[in-house]
Design a protein around this motif. Structure first.
Motif, PDB file in Angstrom:
ATOM      1  N   ASP A  10      -3.894  26.340 -91.424  1.00 42.41           N
ATOM      2  CA  ASP A  10      -2.942  25.857 -92.435  1.00 42.41           C
ATOM      3  C   ASP A  10      -1.830  27.038 -92.915  1.00 42.41           C
ATOM      4  OD1 ASP A  10      -5.059  27.325 -93.458  1.00 42.41           O
ATOM      5  OD2 ASP A  10      -4.722  26.585 -95.584  1.00 42.41           O
ATOM      6  N   GLU A  11      -1.986  28.065 -92.426  1.00 40.15           N
ATOM      7  CA  GLU A  11      -1.377  29.408 -92.775  1.00 40.15           C
ATOM      8  C   GLU A  11      -0.257  29.347 -91.825  1.00 40.15           C
ATOM      9  OE1 GLU A  11       0.719  32.358 -93.491  1.00 40.15           O
ATOM     10  OE2 GLU A  11      -0.313  32.703 -91.856  1.00 40.15           O
ATOM     11  N   PRO A  12       1.184  28.886 -92.363  1.00 36.57           N
ATOM     12  CA  PRO A  12       2.245  28.918 -91.441  1.00 36.57           C
ATOM     13  C   PRO A  12       2.421  29.807 -90.426  1.00 36.57           C
ATOM     14  CG  PRO A  12       2.637  28.242 -93.771  1.00 36.57           C
ATOM     15  CD  PRO A  12       1.391  28.791 -93.917  1.00 36.57           C
ATOM     16  N   THR A  13       2.538  31.208 -91.106  1.00 33.05           N
ATOM     17  CA  THR A  13       3.014  32.052 -90.084  1.00 33.05           C
ATOM     18  C   THR A  13       1.817  32.236 -88.862  1.00 33.05           C
ATOM     19  OG1 THR A  13       4.050  33.458 -92.139  1.00 33.05           O
ATOM     20  CG2 THR A  13       3.197  34.668 -90.055  1.00 33.05           C
ATOM     21  N   LEU A  17       2.757  31.884 -85.113  1.00 33.60           N
ATOM     22  CA  LEU A  17       2.178  32.849 -83.969  1.00 33.60           C
ATOM     23  C   LEU A  17       1.223  32.325 -82.765  1.00 33.60           C
ATOM     24  CD1 LEU A  17       2.130  35.932 -83.262  1.00 33.60           C
ATOM     25  CD2 LEU A  17       0.141  35.986 -84.698  1.00 33.60           C
ATOM     26  N   LEU A  18       0.345  31.596 -83.381  1.00 26.79           N
ATOM     27  CA  LEU A  18      -0.554  30.899 -82.211  1.00 26.79           C
ATOM     28  C   LEU A  18       0.213  30.229 -81.341  1.00 26.79           C
ATOM     29  CD1 LEU A  18      -3.370  30.125 -84.699  1.00 26.79           C
ATOM     30  CD2 LEU A  18      -3.552  31.857 -82.632  1.00 26.79           C
ATOM     31  N   SER A  19       0.826  29.117 -81.698  1.00 26.25           N
ATOM     32  CA  SER A  19       1.829  28.176 -81.166  1.00 26.25           C
ATOM     33  C   SER A  19       2.577  29.005 -80.346  1.00 26.25           C
ATOM     34  CB  SER A  19       2.553  27.189 -81.986  1.00 26.25           C
ATOM     35  OG  SER A  19       3.042  26.122 -81.216  1.00 26.25           O
ATOM     36  N   TYR A  20       3.395  29.941 -80.808  1.00 29.63           N
ATOM     37  CA  TYR A  20       4.362  30.301 -79.922  1.00 29.63           C
ATOM     38  C   TYR A  20       3.889  31.014 -78.721  1.00 29.63           C
ATOM     39  CZ  TYR A  20       7.907  33.868 -78.290  1.00 29.63           C
ATOM     40  OH  TYR A  20       8.771  34.593 -77.576  1.00 29.63           O
ATOM     41  N   ASN A  21       2.816  31.947 -78.977  1.00 33.11           N
ATOM     42  CA  ASN A  21       2.096  32.914 -77.809  1.00 33.11           C
ATOM     43  C   ASN A  21       1.397  31.876 -76.790  1.00 33.11           C
ATOM     44  OD1 ASN A  21       2.592  35.772 -78.230  1.00 33.11           O
ATOM     45  ND2 ASN A  21       2.127  34.918 -80.562  1.00 33.11           N
ATOM     46  N   LEU A  22       0.950  30.921 -77.264  1.00 35.05           N
ATOM     47  CA  LEU A  22       0.059  29.929 -76.328  1.00 35.05           C
ATOM     48  C   LEU A  22       1.067  29.237 -75.383  1.00 35.05           C
ATOM     49  CD1 LEU A  22      -2.842  28.540 -78.715  1.00 35.05           C
ATOM     50  CD2 LEU A  22      -3.072  30.043 -76.664  1.00 35.05           C
ATOM     51  N   LYS A  30      -0.397  21.534 -79.902  1.00 34.47           N
ATOM     52  CA  LYS A  30      -0.271  20.878 -81.075  1.00 34.47           C
ATOM     53  C   LYS A  30      -0.807  21.748 -82.216  1.00 34.47           C
ATOM     54  CE  LYS A  30      -1.238  16.153 -83.060  1.00 34.47           C
ATOM     55  NZ  LYS A  30      -0.020  15.776 -83.252  1.00 34.47           N
ATOM     56  N   VAL A  31      -0.029  21.486 -83.441  1.00 34.71           N
ATOM     57  CA  VAL A  31      -0.411  22.229 -84.671  1.00 34.71           C
ATOM     58  C   VAL A  31      -0.664  21.401 -85.817  1.00 34.71           C
ATOM     59  CG1 VAL A  31       0.216  24.219 -86.240  1.00 34.71           C
ATOM     60  CG2 VAL A  31       0.815  24.346 -83.858  1.00 34.71           C
ATOM     61  N   VAL A  32      -1.899  21.248 -86.233  1.00 34.41           N
ATOM     62  CA  VAL A  32      -2.152  20.517 -87.755  1.00 34.41           C
ATOM     63  C   VAL A  32      -2.788  21.606 -88.472  1.00 34.41           C
ATOM     64  CG1 VAL A  32      -3.510  18.782 -88.323  1.00 34.41           C
ATOM     65  CG2 VAL A  32      -2.894  18.832 -86.050  1.00 34.41           C
ATOM     66  N   ASP A  33      -2.119  21.240 -89.745  1.00 34.59           N
ATOM     67  CA  ASP A  33      -2.291  21.843 -90.835  1.00 34.59           C
ATOM     68  C   ASP A  33      -3.282  21.466 -91.981  1.00 34.59           C
ATOM     69  OD1 ASP A  33      -0.835  20.192 -92.351  1.00 34.59           O
ATOM     70  OD2 ASP A  33       0.822  21.667 -92.855  1.00 34.59           O
ATOM     71  N   THR A 102     -11.826  37.179 -84.555  1.00 35.26           N
ATOM     72  CA  THR A 102     -11.982  37.820 -86.029  1.00 35.26           C
ATOM     73  C   THR A 102     -10.502  38.142 -86.433  1.00 35.26           C
ATOM     74  OG1 THR A 102     -14.141  38.541 -85.675  1.00 35.26           O
ATOM     75  CG2 THR A 102     -12.849  39.678 -87.473  1.00 35.26           C
ATOM     76  N   LYS A 103      -9.886  37.598 -87.649  1.00 38.65           N
ATOM     77  CA  LYS A 103      -8.663  37.947 -87.993  1.00 38.65           C
ATOM     78  C   LYS A 103      -8.713  39.104 -88.971  1.00 38.65           C
ATOM     79  CE  LYS A 103      -8.314  33.950 -90.417  1.00 38.65           C
ATOM     80  NZ  LYS A 103      -7.980  32.765 -91.007  1.00 38.65           N
ATOM     81  N   PRO A 104      -7.630  39.939 -88.673  1.00 37.59           N
ATOM     82  CA  PRO A 104      -6.409  39.719 -87.855  1.00 37.59           C
ATOM     83  C   PRO A 104      -6.956  40.055 -86.327  1.00 37.59           C
ATOM     84  CG  PRO A 104      -6.187  41.998 -88.933  1.00 37.59           C
ATOM     85  CD  PRO A 104      -7.325  41.023 -89.488  1.00 37.59           C
ATOM     86  N   PHE A 105      -6.152  39.448 -85.435  1.00 38.70           N
ATOM     87  CA  PHE A 105      -6.408  39.875 -83.951  1.00 38.70           C
ATOM     88  C   PHE A 105      -5.013  39.944 -83.347  1.00 38.70           C
ATOM     89  CE2 PHE A 105      -6.241  35.373 -85.013  1.00 38.70           C
ATOM     90  CZ  PHE A 105      -5.272  34.852 -84.341  1.00 38.70           C
ATOM     91  N   GLY A 106      -5.009  40.467 -82.293  1.00 36.71           N
ATOM     92  CA  GLY A 106      -4.007  40.818 -81.550  1.00 36.71           C
ATOM     93  C   GLY A 106      -3.599  39.288 -80.190  1.00 36.71           C
TER      94      GLY A 106
END
Length: 241
Positions: A10-13, A17-22, A30-33, A102-106
């Motif tokens: 649910d955190e937009p940023t 980030l996840l969607s772009y890199n994947l 597919k992103v659901v918040d 674990t957040k934050p992650f690279g």
């Protein structure tokens, strides 16, 4: 076709980030918040992997994971946990998570864990077959495991194992070539509440190793010093004469 990954975050940023890199790595995302919407998406569509945050509106990640497993959904799940939140990791694994970040992650860690879980899942699926009468059998090299009957056959010969030895072997064979820690074996086979020490794991692995390696070298359990164990299989060369 690209492998499909469901991101429930649910955190937009972070979601972007996840969607772009994947996506850059070649996956379809597919992103659901929202928690409830994420559960519905996971149940209604086919995904190869779910990346699941714990803190979500509507329904938290633990409830989503629990309901998925209760309904027989076996899609591998990587949970996103807060730093120093060991209790989240433990609870997530109890509910059936396959891994955690674990957040934050690279980005490198994210992609490595996603790749590892997908690769392991594909190996497990490839290892599962059915016998002529519909029995489930897991094969690795010359090893055949019948989970429903707690039976093991190696090189055509039945190998008698104690229940815990069988469960240790089953866990290892489902992760071929992957190092499994003593803690993992302790938690999965004996349970999180078991008060015995890691010596219990070592004793059972030692006994299991002796039974497997007697008069054969195609299936071995290797010790990784200070870490744990991994199962290694070597196909036996057939005589062409």
């Amino acid at each position: 076709m690209p492998q499909k990954i469901l991101v429930i975050e649910d955190e937009p940023t972070l979601a972007r980030l996840l969607s772009y890199n994947l996506t850059q790595e070649g996956y379809e995302t597919k992103v659901v918040d929202h928690g409830s919407d994420g559960l519905q998406a996971a149940l209604q569509q086919q995904f190869e992997l779910i990346v699941l945050d714990i803190m979500l509106p509507g329904m938290n990640g633990f409830d989503i994971l629990s309901k998925l497993r209760q309904k027989g959904n076996k899609t591998p799940v990587i949970i996103l946990t807060a730093r120093n939140a060991e209790e989240e990791v433990v609870q997530g694994l109890k509910y059936g998570a396959d891994d955690y970040i674990t957040k934050p992650f690279g980005v490198a860690e994210l992609l490595a864990r996603v790749s590892a879980v997908l690769r392991r899942t594909m190996s497990e699926e490839a290892a599962h077959e059915k016998t002529g009468n519909g029995e489930k059998v897991i094969m690795a090299g010359d090893l055949m495991i019948y989970p429903e009957k707690y039976e093991v056959v190696l090189g055509g010969e039945s190998i008698p194992l104690r229940p815990k030895e069988f469960e240790v072997l089953l866990y290892l064979v489902q992760r071929p070539g992957v190092v499994v820690t003593r803690d993992d074996l302790m938690n999965i086979v004996w349970g999180f509440d078991y008060i015995g020490g890691q010596r219990t794991v070592d004793v059972h692995v030692s006994s299991l190793r002796k039974k497997l390696e007697m008069n054969q070298q195609s299936v071995q359990i290797e010790s990784i010093r200070g870490v744990g164990y991994k199962l290694v299989t070597t196909p036996v060369k057939k005589d062409k004469s």
